[in-house]
Design a protein around this motif. Sequence first.
Motif, PDB file in Angstrom:
ATOM      1  N   PRO A   4       0.801  -1.232   0.000  1.00 33.35           N
ATOM      2  CA  PRO A   4       0.000   0.000   0.000  1.00 33.35           C
ATOM      3  C   PRO A   4       0.828   1.274   0.000  1.00 33.35           C
ATOM      4  N   GLU A   5       2.006   1.263   0.624  1.00 30.43           N
ATOM      5  CA  GLU A   5       2.808   2.493   0.704  1.00 30.43           C
ATOM      6  C   GLU A   5       3.314   2.889  -0.683  1.00 30.43           C
ATOM      7  N   ILE A   6       3.876   1.929  -1.416  1.00 29.86           N
ATOM      8  CA  ILE A   6       4.406   2.238  -2.752  1.00 29.86           C
ATOM      9  C   ILE A   6       3.246   2.571  -3.694  1.00 29.86           C
ATOM     10  N   ARG A   8       0.429   4.029  -2.942  1.00 23.02           N
ATOM     11  CA  ARG A   8       0.016   5.400  -2.631  1.00 23.02           C
ATOM     12  C   ARG A   8       1.007   6.409  -3.222  1.00 23.02           C
ATOM     13  N   LEU A   9       2.291   6.096  -3.115  1.00 19.69           N
ATOM     14  CA  LEU A   9       3.325   6.982  -3.666  1.00 19.69           C
ATOM     15  C   LEU A   9       3.162   7.108  -5.181  1.00 19.69           C
ATOM     16  N   MET A  10       2.949   5.967  -5.858  1.00 27.77           N
ATOM     17  CA  MET A  10       2.770   5.972  -7.318  1.00 27.77           C
ATOM     18  C   MET A  10       1.563   6.799  -7.708  1.00 27.77           C
ATOM     19  N   LEU A  12       0.150   9.316  -6.106  1.00 30.67           N
ATOM     20  CA  LEU A  12       0.413  10.752  -5.947  1.00 30.67           C
ATOM     21  C   LEU A  12       1.370  11.253  -7.033  1.00 30.67           C
ATOM     22  N   LEU A  13       2.393  10.458  -7.340  1.00 26.18           N
ATOM     23  CA  LEU A  13       3.364  10.859  -8.363  1.00 26.18           C
ATOM     24  C   LEU A  13       2.685  11.011  -9.718  1.00 26.18           C
ATOM     25  N   ARG A  15      -0.028  12.203 -10.361  1.00 13.73           N
ATOM     26  CA  ARG A  15      -0.782  13.462 -10.445  1.00 13.73           C
ATOM     27  C   ARG A  15       0.129  14.667 -10.700  1.00 13.73           C
ATOM     28  N   ARG A  25       5.438   5.037 -11.990  1.00 12.69           N
ATOM     29  CA  ARG A  25       5.964   3.749 -11.525  1.00 12.69           C
ATOM     30  C   ARG A  25       7.492   3.761 -11.573  1.00 12.69           C
ATOM     31  N   ARG A  26       8.022   4.276 -12.693  1.00 11.29           N
ATOM     32  CA  ARG A  26       9.473   4.329 -12.865  1.00 11.29           C
ATOM     33  C   ARG A  26      10.108   5.213 -11.788  1.00 11.29           C
ATOM     34  N   VAL A  27       9.479   6.363 -11.540  1.00 11.06           N
ATOM     35  CA  VAL A  27      10.010   7.282 -10.540  1.00 11.06           C
ATOM     36  C   VAL A  27       9.939   6.650  -9.149  1.00 11.06           C
ATOM     37  N   ALA A  28       8.811   5.984  -8.843  1.00 10.34           N
ATOM     38  CA  ALA A  28       8.654   5.360  -7.524  1.00 10.34           C
ATOM     39  C   ALA A  28       9.741   4.301  -7.308  1.00 10.34           C
ATOM     40  N   LEU A  29       9.982   3.485  -8.325  1.00 12.46           N
ATOM     41  CA  LEU A  29      11.014   2.437  -8.211  1.00 12.46           C
ATOM     42  C   LEU A  29      12.388   3.064  -7.980  1.00 12.46           C
TER      43      LEU A  29
ATOM     44  N   PRO B  17      14.104  10.123 -12.689  1.00 14.56           N
ATOM     45  CA  PRO B  17      14.187   9.705 -14.089  1.00 14.56           C
ATOM     46  C   PRO B  17      13.103  10.381 -14.927  1.00 14.56           C
ATOM     47  N   VAL B  49       7.069   5.387   2.753  1.00 12.66           N
ATOM     48  CA  VAL B  49       7.830   4.391   1.981  1.00 12.66           C
ATOM     49  C   VAL B  49       9.231   4.253   2.579  1.00 12.66           C
ATOM     50  N   TRP B  91       8.011  -6.361 -11.102  1.00 13.91           N
ATOM     51  CA  TRP B  91       6.694  -5.711 -11.193  1.00 13.91           C
ATOM     52  C   TRP B  91       6.065  -5.979 -12.557  1.00 13.91           C
TER      53      TRP B  91
END
Lengths: 197, 197
Positions: A4-6, A8-10, A12-13, A15, A25-29, B17, B49, B91
Amino acid sequence: MVGPEIERLMQLLSRLPGLGPRSARRVALHLVEKRETLLLPLATALAAVGETVKTCAVCGNFDSIDPCSICADSRRDPSILCVVEGVGSLWAMERTGVFSGRYHVLGGLLSALDGIGPDDLGLPRLKARLADGAVREVVLATPATVEGQTTAHYIAEFLATSGIIVSALAHGVPVGGELDYLDDGTISAALRARRSY
Amino acid sequence: MVGPEIERLMQLLSRLPGLGPRSARRVALHLVEKRETLLLPLATALAAVGETVKTCAVCGNFDSIDPCSICADSRRDPSILCVVEGVGSLWAMERTGVFSGRYHVLGGLLSALDGIGPDDLGLPRLKARLADGAVREVVLATPATVEGQTTAHYIAEFLATSGIIVSALAHGVPVGGELDYLDDGTISAALRARRSY
């Protein structure tokens, strides 16, 4: 699948302007991979901006001091005021380093479609600011779009009887611009405003 | 000009990125404008996170539990293990929903250029994991690049005498792919691996 944490981060990112679900997704990773050097510093930087940055009560700029560093800078010419749509335009003007006056951030543009009228744009605030007679010239730097120009026109009308000089940014060929790629409106405007060489 | 807090935020954003200095500026402005609805939630999400997500000691996945939810899921087939370069590949595999086994994240690929050898890739960890004989098949899902294929070849060699079945993702025409836009290597591989219709 990612917790859930990742997730939620994805969400928000995605937006953020320019980021879709894939790039989010790429930025979150990337952030999870660079936990110490990027993720935690970014969390701290965001919290710092959230805590310290406020809107200048005088001009509408964002800064950690209020009045902002431009309004507070005595070397800036108090007699010339540049009216801009938002803080992004203010930053763009400042990057040129050419303007030595102060700003007034409208926080939007007149838009019948979006139901934004004169009262929504802080024009009463602009009027109050001009009341002491210190400003000699108002430079309209709203965008060269229909709404930008409508807004500029409205402000010019509104200042018509004030005795303040009203000017606007020139239209013309952008520096480095190829005529082939310019729209007809820009070329017509540049031709009408041609100067002797 | 924008104050040290926003400056620092822009600088960190530009290291993500796909974001350059211009888009970092745009994102920073958007965040300041959406302080309550985006900036503060994002700061919280990043901190969450940073605090909760860890690397699974078994497979190398990122999750808030360790072993990760895939390693801990008793419905996943323990006899089939998919070897991937990084969590991004994991993923991508999971999004297909087709693979029911477990993973092993290498955390990189063999690269003479970058000086990454077998010991840097956690291959001893893979060996230890395979020692109990529970894994019947290893699926190599490293990328179809020179380094990805070199790494796959190395692992295949390394498992040659183990009695474990070693397989690899098929090469071929991507679904939805036009032949016109495919490179020769992909077309040759698809032709060599042609199947009866």
